[in-house]
Write a protein that holds these residues in place. Structure first.
Motif, PDB file in Angstrom:
ATOM      1  N   CYS A 196       0.877  -1.174   0.000  1.00 46.97           N
ATOM      2  CA  CYS A 196       0.000   0.000   0.000  1.00 46.97           C
ATOM      3  C   CYS A 196       0.912   1.222   0.000  1.00 46.97           C
ATOM      4  CB  CYS A 196      -0.889  -0.014   1.247  1.00 46.97           C
ATOM      5  SG  CYS A 196      -2.472   0.808   1.008  1.00 46.97           S
ATOM      6  N   TYR A 242      -7.701  -4.494  -2.999  1.00 46.01           N
ATOM      7  CA  TYR A 242      -7.427  -3.088  -2.738  1.00 46.01           C
ATOM      8  C   TYR A 242      -6.989  -2.939  -1.283  1.00 46.01           C
ATOM      9  CZ  TYR A 242     -12.074  -2.709  -0.517  1.00 46.01           C
ATOM     10  OH  TYR A 242     -13.174  -2.863   0.291  1.00 46.01           O
ATOM     11  N   CYS A 243      -6.409  -1.775  -0.973  1.00 53.54           N
ATOM     12  CA  CYS A 243      -5.974  -1.512   0.395  1.00 53.54           C
ATOM     13  C   CYS A 243      -6.587  -0.217   0.886  1.00 53.54           C
ATOM     14  CB  CYS A 243      -4.450  -1.471   0.491  1.00 53.54           C
ATOM     15  SG  CYS A 243      -3.665  -0.115  -0.423  1.00 53.54           S
ATOM     16  N   LYS A 244      -6.656  -0.087   2.225  1.00 50.77           N
ATOM     17  CA  LYS A 244      -7.279   1.076   2.845  1.00 50.77           C
ATOM     18  C   LYS A 244      -6.442   1.493   4.055  1.00 50.77           C
ATOM     19  CE  LYS A 244     -11.763   0.970   3.460  1.00 50.77           C
ATOM     20  NZ  LYS A 244     -13.091   0.667   4.065  1.00 50.77           N
ATOM     21  N   THR A 245      -6.236   2.804   4.165  1.00 57.45           N
ATOM     22  CA  THR A 245      -5.520   3.353   5.312  1.00 57.45           C
ATOM     23  C   THR A 245      -6.282   4.571   5.800  1.00 57.45           C
ATOM     24  OG1 THR A 245      -4.146   4.983   4.150  1.00 57.45           O
ATOM     25  CG2 THR A 245      -3.383   2.692   4.134  1.00 57.45           C
ATOM     26  N   GLN A 288      -8.004   5.312   0.345  1.00 58.16           N
ATOM     27  CA  GLN A 288      -8.201   3.945  -0.153  1.00 58.16           C
ATOM     28  C   GLN A 288      -7.728   3.866  -1.591  1.00 58.16           C
ATOM     29  OE1 GLN A 288     -12.111   2.093   0.578  1.00 58.16           O
ATOM     30  NE2 GLN A 288     -12.125   1.451  -1.572  1.00 58.16           N
TER      31      GLN A 288
END
Length: 535
Positions: A411, A454-457, A461
């Motif tokens: 990410c 997918y990634c999320k922070t 996202q």
């Protein structure tokens, strides 16, 4: 000798419940006579009339039977003889049924046929009466005939409604249907003076032009050998359609694959890559829908000669970053150019020099599928490139992952251009790993790991990326060929029923040599694969 009247009925054949029957007592007599009517027996007077006609309301089958009449006048009453008995047969009234072809939901310009059917076992020919709701009124005249009164005034569509009112055929055809033809249609059948029951109303809905829509199952990104099905549907309608398929605007002649609105590729091959559309038709003359939306289909696989090299080597990129794409051909790279499909447009990659495309500053409009294309139109190595104007992207391999390999996901944040410390990773919408160090590893990848990741922070996202998994391909194919050769040699040896001799020893030697060569080549391929993987 007393005169004898003759009794007749206006119903030819059986009377139908819900209708009336008119009985007439015929006599060549002067005026002043009254008429007496009898049912079942001549001793039970049913009705007395001043005219020689009697209307019998047929409410049920029990209203049928024998009827008589006679006339009388004066006081005391002088009676004629009874007429001969007249049998009135009664049958339950059949109900009319309206059907619509091709469907009750139709589109402007289609040809529509409404048909009135009456379930009747007799051989009587029916005439038909049509009605569209709210335009004309049915009534019974003095003779109780099935007739109707039609208005000739009103708006433009009154012409159509009046035409419906006067239509007496079993089928009602509308050659080019329009919104004015929408409504509830009913029909009634008539045989002589008898009428069937009204049909239930059928609602004809006329919509704007038909639109086809295409979707793909399971997904538009495939590996060679997978199966995929494209489904074509007509929005709001599912009856009577046949479908045509197009790839890159060329009509596909293998219509058998498109039966029932689905087009299946099994197994999918590289040459099936392209942009697909469909169109539906039905009726005679044929009515065509609008062309569907475009649906790209991308098949990736092992290309022994041509590959698309992306730098930086990832599928997601930040807007304003630069990107380089090159077609590398082991024999002749000059014959290939980079093409792309973006926002429903197929075009050459901008800023192209020879077989290399350089985009200095990416924008979201550069999101699409890129591939190498030869001068003859051959497509190779399609890759998905996604440009994100947000702060977070997912870093993953731009090429399919090989089964048994390790999949590594990062990410990445725009400002630092380095992995984010803490991130959650998702596959097909489900959380698979949370609060990691910005990196996720999946060891020993299999086909089940294919999907959208997918990634999320806390900073944002990433967009979704499709991760494709490919088998060992050529190594598996090679071992299969070796196995066939070994079986062939062994089979020949078994067929030679001679005892162990120099010839059989020679066969054993050949088998041993083949096995050894196959193992050496296989080991070489594995070592080459590992070398390229770690390079």
């Amino acid at each position: 000798l007393k005169p004898k009247p003759e009794l007749t009925s206006d119903s030819a054949g059986a009377a139908l419940t819900g209708n009336t029957v008119t009985l007439t007592c015929h006599m060549n007599l002067s005026t002043g006579w009254d008429f007496y009517w009898y049912k079942h027996t001549p001793n039970s007077e049913t009705k007395k009339t001043e005219t020689n006609s009697y209307r019998v309301k047929i409410d049920s089958v029990s209203d049928g039977g024998q009827y008589w009449c006679r006339a009388g006048r004066g006081k005391p009453v002088y009676y004629t003889q009874y007429s001969d008995a007249l049998w009135v047969n009664v049958t339950v009234t059949p109900k009319a049924v309206v059907t619509v072809r091709p469907d009750e939901r139709v589109f402007r310009g289609e040809t529509v046929t409404l048909r009135c059917d009456i379930k009747w076992e007799g051989d009587t020919e029916w005439t038909y009466r049509w009605e569209i709701e709210g335009t004309s009124n049915w009534y019974r005249n003095s003779a109780d005939r099935c007739t109707k009164e039609c208005s000739t005034s009103g708006a433009d569509n009154q012409k159509h409604r009046n035409a419906v009112s006067w239509c007496s055929t079993q089928e009602w055809n509308i050659s080019s249907v329009d919104h004015i033809h929408s409504g509830k249609y009913t029909c009634t059948g008539q045989k002589n003076t008898q009428c069937s029951q009204h049909s239930d109303a059928v609602t004809l809905n006329v919509s704007a032009e038909a639109q086809a829509a295409v979707r793909v199952s399971p997904q538009p990104w495939l590996t060679e050998g997978d199966s995929v099905t494209l489904i074509c549907e007509v929005t709001g309608s599912s009856t009577g359609w046949t479908f045509s398929w197009f790839r890159d605007d060329d009509h596909l002649s293998d219509s058998s694959r498109g039966a029932g609105g689905s087009y299946t590729l099994s197994p999918a091959a590289l040459q099936h890559t392209g942009v697909y559309t469909c169109r539906a038709e039905r009726g005679r003359p044929a009515y065509y829908t609008k062309y569907s939306n475009t649906q790209p289909l991308w098949i990736t696989g092992v290309s022994r000669s041509v590959s698309l090299v992306v730098s930086p080597s990832r599928s997601q990129h930040f807007s304003s970053d630069s990107l380089s794409l090159s077609c590398e051909d082991q024999s002749n790279s000059a014959g290939w150019t980079v093409r792309r499909y973006t926002d429903r447009n197929t075009e050459d990659c901008s800023k192209q020099t020879g077989s290399t495309c350089r985009i200095v500053s990416l924008s979201t409009s550069d999101t699409g599928v890129y591939w190498c294309q030869s001068e003859s139109g051959e497509k190779r190595h399609p890759l998905n490139i996604t440009v994100h104007d947000g702060d977070v992207i997912l870093v993953s391999s731009v090429d399919p992952v090989i089964e048994g390999d390790t999949l590594t996901l990062h990410c990445l944040h725009r400002s630092t251009n380095s992995p984010i410390l803490r991130a959650d990773f998702y596959k097909d919408g489900s959380l698979i790993q949370n609060q990691t160090t910005g990196e996720m590893n999946i060891t020993t990848v299999s086909k089940s790991h294919e999907g959208f990741y997918y990634c999320k922070t806390e900073r944002g996202q990433s967009l979704h990326s499709w991760i494709s998994v490919r088998g060992l391909g050529i190594m598996i194919d090679f071992m299969y060929v070796c196995n066939i050769i070994i079986q062939y040699v062994t089979h020949k040896q078994v067929l030679s029923c001679s005892p162990v001799s120099a010839a059989s020893s020679s066969s054993l030697l050949v088998t041993a040599v083949v096995v050894s060569v196959c193992l050496l080549i296989f080991i070489s391929l594995v070592l080459l694969w590992r070398y390229k993987k770690n390079k």
